[in-house]
Design a protein around this motif. Sequence first.
Motif, PDB file in Angstrom:
ATOM      1  N   PRO A 243       3.296   9.825  -6.234  1.00  0.00           N
ATOM      2  CA  PRO A 243       3.312   9.368  -4.834  1.00  0.00           C
ATOM      3  C   PRO A 243       2.158   9.941  -4.010  1.00  0.00           C
ATOM      4  O   PRO A 243       1.654   9.280  -3.101  1.00  0.00           O
ATOM      5  CB  PRO A 243       4.663   9.886  -4.309  1.00  0.00           C
ATOM      6  N   TYR A 244       1.724  11.150  -4.327  1.00  0.00           N
ATOM      7  CA  TYR A 244       0.600  11.761  -3.610  1.00  0.00           C
ATOM      8  C   TYR A 244      -0.707  11.062  -3.976  1.00  0.00           C
ATOM      9  O   TYR A 244      -1.498  10.711  -3.108  1.00  0.00           O
ATOM     10  CB  TYR A 244       0.499  13.256  -3.961  1.00  0.00           C
TER      11      TYR A 244
ATOM     12  N   ARG B  79      -1.149   8.104  -5.061  1.00  0.00           N
ATOM     13  CA  ARG B  79      -1.173   6.705  -4.599  1.00  0.00           C
ATOM     14  C   ARG B  79      -1.334   6.577  -3.078  1.00  0.00           C
ATOM     15  O   ARG B  79      -1.758   5.540  -2.599  1.00  0.00           O
ATOM     16  CB  ARG B  79       0.136   6.020  -5.004  1.00  0.00           C
ATOM     17  N   SER B  80      -0.940   7.622  -2.330  1.00  0.00           N
ATOM     18  CA  SER B  80      -0.912   7.448  -0.865  1.00  0.00           C
ATOM     19  C   SER B  80      -1.954   8.272  -0.119  1.00  0.00           C
ATOM     20  O   SER B  80      -2.144   8.094   1.077  1.00  0.00           O
ATOM     21  CB  SER B  80       0.484   7.783  -0.318  1.00  0.00           C
TER      22      SER B  80
ATOM     23  N   LYS C  11       1.589  -1.342  -2.930  1.00  0.00           N
ATOM     24  CA  LYS C  11       0.534  -0.388  -2.570  1.00  0.00           C
ATOM     25  C   LYS C  11       1.105   0.581  -1.526  1.00  0.00           C
ATOM     26  O   LYS C  11       1.719   0.162  -0.547  1.00  0.00           O
ATOM     27  CB  LYS C  11      -0.655  -1.140  -1.969  1.00  0.00           C
ATOM     28  N   LEU C  12       0.887   1.874  -1.740  1.00  0.00           N
ATOM     29  CA  LEU C  12       1.364   2.874  -0.773  1.00  0.00           C
ATOM     30  C   LEU C  12       0.262   3.174   0.226  1.00  0.00           C
ATOM     31  O   LEU C  12      -0.917   3.178  -0.124  1.00  0.00           O
ATOM     32  CB  LEU C  12       1.758   4.168  -1.487  1.00  0.00           C
ATOM     33  N   ASN C  13       0.640   3.446   1.484  1.00  0.00           N
ATOM     34  CA  ASN C  13      -0.356   3.860   2.468  1.00  0.00           C
ATOM     35  C   ASN C  13      -0.101   5.297   2.904  1.00  0.00           C
ATOM     36  O   ASN C  13       0.845   5.943   2.456  1.00  0.00           O
ATOM     37  CB  ASN C  13      -0.373   2.900   3.679  1.00  0.00           C
ATOM     38  N   SER C  14      -0.936   5.795   3.801  1.00  0.00           N
ATOM     39  CA  SER C  14      -0.883   7.211   4.208  1.00  0.00           C
ATOM     40  C   SER C  14       0.423   7.557   4.937  1.00  0.00           C
ATOM     41  O   SER C  14       0.758   8.726   5.074  1.00  0.00           O
ATOM     42  CB  SER C  14      -2.076   7.539   5.094  1.00  0.00           C
TER      43      SER C  14
ATOM     44  N   PHE D 166       3.362   6.795   3.876  1.00  0.00           N
ATOM     45  CA  PHE D 166       4.452   6.887   2.901  1.00  0.00           C
ATOM     46  C   PHE D 166       5.061   8.294   2.860  1.00  0.00           C
ATOM     47  O   PHE D 166       6.280   8.467   2.907  1.00  0.00           O
ATOM     48  CB  PHE D 166       3.960   6.480   1.514  1.00  0.00           C
TER      49      PHE D 166
END
Length: 457
Positions: free
Chosen positions: A239-240, A242-243, A436-439, A441
């Motif tokens: 998760p880190y 990706r975001s 898609k993950l953004n900041s 998340f």
Amino acid sequence: MKTKVTAIFDIGKTNKKFFLFDRDYQEVYREYTRFDTIKDEDGYPTEDLASLQIWLKEVFDRILNSKKYTITAINFSTYGASFVHLDEHGEVLTPLYNYTKPLDKKVVDKFYETYGPREKFAKETGSSDAGMLNSGMQLYWLKYSKPELFKKIAFSLHLPQYISYIFTGIPLSEYTSIGCHTGLWDYGKKDYHSWVYSEGIHRILPPIVSTETSINMNYNGKRIKLGVGIHDSSAALLPYVRSIKKKFILVSTGTWSIALNPFSEKLLSQEDIKKDCINYMRINGKPAKASRIFLGNEYSYQVKQLAEHFKVSKDFHKSVSFDYDIFFELIKDFTYCFKWHSIMDENMPSETTFSFDRFEHAYHQLMVELVLLQVESIKTATGDDQIEKLYIDGGFSDNDVYIKLVSHYLRNMELRTTDSSLGSALGAAIAISDVKLNSKFLKKNYALKKHVPFIIK
């Protein structure tokens, strides 16, 4: 309307967990269980694989028939360094050998005599000499200690892929399990190490697929996307990665404190190896340099000793907040006071000695000494990379004294803490998702907090 969910089995050594996440990765359901260990043929404690398999199927079938949820995908996160060996009929041949089980020294010495020296091997594979914790060594041990049994192995699956196999019947390998201190992978060649081919081990390792692979199946009449499984440490990192757009170090704290640098492109140096650095592997096959210290284990031991010494309750340490005056008093004439129980360090004295008359002073001294070790570990993981962002999750993320001290000693880094007991489970869900993950998340799902260093008086 039923809620569409992704199901995740997150299998730890102690707790076996099952989660359901909605489309926004919010947890909508969870259940936990534990199993007593059983013994292998040598009387060593090991996972009760049969009970685990029954529980996995029972939980999944029950949720599949739920009137509340529609499972669209399922994935699996588990601890690593563990193989399940199957015969030609797909039957389990051996116990799930515990990675703490001691290995015959003669077997290990024979291995390094043939494929060493140890330092060169560690550099190539990103694996310290750690016995059964190098899961590849387990295959070598089986070949020479139990040759008749070894001949019956059709496939050896790392635990995440075995859990997936229970549902799909398809034997596969994937990068995060292969690359996690196994001794199997040559990071320079980006292929199995030459010893794997020399020993014919590659014949029992299934085809390698991307961690993001999913298999569309009709399971009990339902169309479901099934993942191939992921190693839990690599899942927690995902998760880190990706975001967050900029380079960062993630410190995952607990019994072990592991500083992970997913941006290190180089092989481990001799200095890294001396400091017991290893590689984990990202889902794209790239290394994540890791520096480990037994921080949580040492902390638990020392606060117990302090509680007995100062005659306070065993949980008293949880109520201590950072005190600037105590800190500045300690560092005026700083000396090391604590002899570690489970960490080797050249600065520690031969015995623990201090003259503090209050628990709070002794506790701050303990935390300064532990944090200095933590800071060195973070610097080791960072190496020559220019990295300004630091994330801390796990047990120490809500320890006020620890966080204030890390922030103080690493003033050049932006420190943020996250709070998620779902780390590896969420990572496993994200691995098989196209979202898609953004900041935002981490802020939304991980209670992200920023910390500013205190002002030096």
